[in-house]
Design an enzyme around this catalytic site. Structure first.
Site, PDB file in Angstrom:
ATOM      1  N   SER A 158       0.829  -1.206   0.000  1.00 55.30           N
ATOM      2  CA  SER A 158       0.000   0.000   0.000  1.00 55.30           C
ATOM      3  C   SER A 158       0.865   1.258   0.000  1.00 55.30           C
ATOM      4  O   SER A 158       1.618   1.507  -0.923  1.00 55.30           O
ATOM      5  CB  SER A 158      -0.961  -0.022   1.193  1.00 55.30           C
ATOM      6  OG  SER A 158      -1.875   1.039   1.132  1.00 55.30           O
ATOM      7  N   ASP A 182      -0.530  -3.731  -4.145  1.00 52.59           N
ATOM      8  CA  ASP A 182      -1.633  -2.779  -4.236  1.00 52.59           C
ATOM      9  C   ASP A 182      -1.216  -1.391  -3.732  1.00 52.59           C
ATOM     10  O   ASP A 182      -1.669  -0.934  -2.680  1.00 52.59           O
ATOM     11  CB  ASP A 182      -2.852  -3.265  -3.446  1.00 52.59           C
ATOM     12  CG  ASP A 182      -4.153  -2.722  -4.036  1.00 52.59           C
ATOM     13  OD1 ASP A 182      -4.240  -2.609  -5.269  1.00 52.59           O
ATOM     14  OD2 ASP A 182      -5.077  -2.401  -3.269  1.00 52.59           O
ATOM     15  N   HIS A 252      -8.283  -4.574  -0.497  1.00 48.79           N
ATOM     16  CA  HIS A 252      -6.936  -4.007  -0.418  1.00 48.79           C
ATOM     17  C   HIS A 252      -5.952  -5.014   0.186  1.00 48.79           C
ATOM     18  O   HIS A 252      -4.838  -5.191  -0.323  1.00 48.79           O
ATOM     19  CB  HIS A 252      -7.001  -2.736   0.425  1.00 48.79           C
ATOM     20  CG  HIS A 252      -5.822  -1.823   0.274  1.00 48.79           C
ATOM     21  ND1 HIS A 252      -5.219  -1.550  -0.941  1.00 48.79           N
ATOM     22  CD2 HIS A 252      -5.123  -1.092   1.195  1.00 48.79           C
ATOM     23  CE1 HIS A 252      -4.213  -0.699  -0.764  1.00 48.79           C
ATOM     24  NE2 HIS A 252      -4.133  -0.421   0.524  1.00 48.79           N
TER      25      HIS A 252
END
Length: 431
Positions: A158, A182, A252
């Site tokens: 992330s 991601d 996510h």
């Protein structure tokens, strides 16, 4: 004052190993810290095959103080992202153990929980640059003492993916590899390549997308970008807000769990080069001629069969589908059929594989399919289960007629070919 005392105790507590030695653990914070706000403090926790369950905090300026660290081994840095609750990531121990199984390496968990743990996400974003400078300095010290930058692998989750990109940019792209799981989308949607992760940040950059329509970043940002289920909504994740926290984080977080599964070799997630997920579902991208003699790219640690080709191509998008739970892998068949019906028909296709009492079904219903006389049609059928001994295959085409006549689709021939097991091919009928 009592609350502060308890928090400090949690923050600096140490665990003991089986030999009685003290271990350095990931910083454990709580919502109190997040509400008050935390300032950046970066800790580097070293794990090797000799101390997989007992981290050792590294001195940022003196590598010689930690005998477990070896400059001759490759080094993987694991960088977490935004931590709105302050709790340690649940996957840290898993990724440390799985990386150690790949090869003998230094595994360094970059603990910047103090900084990432802020209710204000924008504060955490601003800290990524400062944390990157800190990590850059440490890697430069490694290089000065004899380590090769090409043997350094940054794995960023992330917001940590962009942090890894900033480190790579600081080092002029000489880092061996960056893996972005991601990469974060908020605050980076309109960012220039210099302001986010991009292919120039390392000699090789691979990216996995699972939540592009929410917390993840749209687009292509590596030498190869894997798009799981199109890169947005993931199967098995909640579809409504009534599911609570899971509704916001499931898609996510799936990037981490897919990568862990790939490291564990319990699932082989093969990506097919394509311009879009819809083209992939339309069976237009089931060849990997570009990568011969190697096969299609596979998500995971070992990228050596495709790395050189991907570096030459520049940027490649690959797509794959998964199930909603472990081992995530779908069994994919290429279905080739020739229709014989006189009149044009439209419909969706349902295919069932039968093995004794076991049945698995693939629905090809992402759009209406066109069937006309003497026309060859290629479909992609994806099954959640791999039935080993197929005894029967049944196919149904639903034209959507509820009240009117039931139309038949006549077939001249039909063949089923598993994409990853082409020798297991079924030619069902021929007129």
């Amino acid at each position: 004052m009592m609350i502060l005392a308890v928090c400090l105790k949690l923050l600096f507590c140490q665990q003991e190993s089986e030999t009685g030695e003290s271990c350095d653990n990931f910083t454990d914070l709580d919502l109190t810290h997040c509400f008050v706000g935390t300032s950046l403090y970066v800790r580097l926790l070293l794990y090797t095959r000799s101390n997989l369950d007992c981290g050792r905090e590294l001195n940022h300026h003196h590598l010689s103080s930690q005998p477990l660290f070896s400059l001759s081994r490759p080094t993987a840095f694991v960088i977490h992202g935004y931590r709105p609750t302050g709790a340690p990531p649940i996957w840290i121990n898993h990724i440390v153990h799985l990386l150690a199984e790949q090869e003998d390496m230094n595994i360094i968990v970059v603990d910047w929980n103090k900084g990432a743990a802020n209710l204000n996400y924008f504060t955490a974003v601003t800290y990524t640059r400062e944390a990157a400078l800190n990590l850059t300095g440490f890697i430069m010290m490694m290089e000065a003492e004899g380590a090769s930058l090409s043997s350094v692998h940054l794995i960023g989750v992330s917001l940590g993916a962009h942090l890894a990109g900033f480190v790579g940019a600081n080092l002029k792209g000489k880092i061996g590899r960056i893996t972005g799981l991601d990469p974060a989308g908020p605050m980076f949607t309109r960012a220039t390549p210099e302001e986010r992760l991009d292919p120039s940040d390392a000699m090789f950059v691979d990216v996995l997308h699972t939540d592009m329509n929410s917390f993840g970043l749209r687009g292509a940002h590596g030498h190869i970008d894997f798009y799981a289920n199109g890169g947005a909504d993931q199967p098995g994740c909640p579809k409504t807000i009534f599911s609570g926290k899971s509704y916001f984080v499931c898609d996510h977080q799936r990037s981490v769990f897919l990568f862990l599964c790939a490291l564990n070799r319990t699932c082989t997630l093969t990506g097919y080069p394509c311009s879009s997920y819809s083209d992939f579902l339309d069976a237009r991208c089931l060849q990997c001629e570009t990568f011969k003699p190697a096969s299609c790219p596979v998500l995971g640690y070992d990228v050596s069969p495709w790395r050189e080709t991907l570096q030459q191509l520049g940027q490649t998008k690959v797509f794959f589908s998964t199930t909603g739970a472990l081992p995530y892998k779908k069994l994919m068949y290429r279905v080739d059929m020739v229709t014989w019906n006189q009149y044009l028909r439209w419909g969706v296709v349902y295919i069932r594989l039968h093995s004794g009492r076991n049945v698995t079904e693939a629905r090809i219903d992402h759009k209406l399919l066109r069937f006309e006389q003497y026309t060859s049609t290629r479909l992609l059928a994806q099954f959640d289960e791999d039935l080993q001994h197929i005894q029967k295959i049944s196919l149904r085409i639903n034209t959507g007629n509820v009240i009117g006549p039931r139309y038949k689709i006549r077939l001249l021939r039909i063949r089923f070919t598993p994409l990853e097991l082409p020798e297991r091919s079924y030619k069902l009928c021929e007129y």
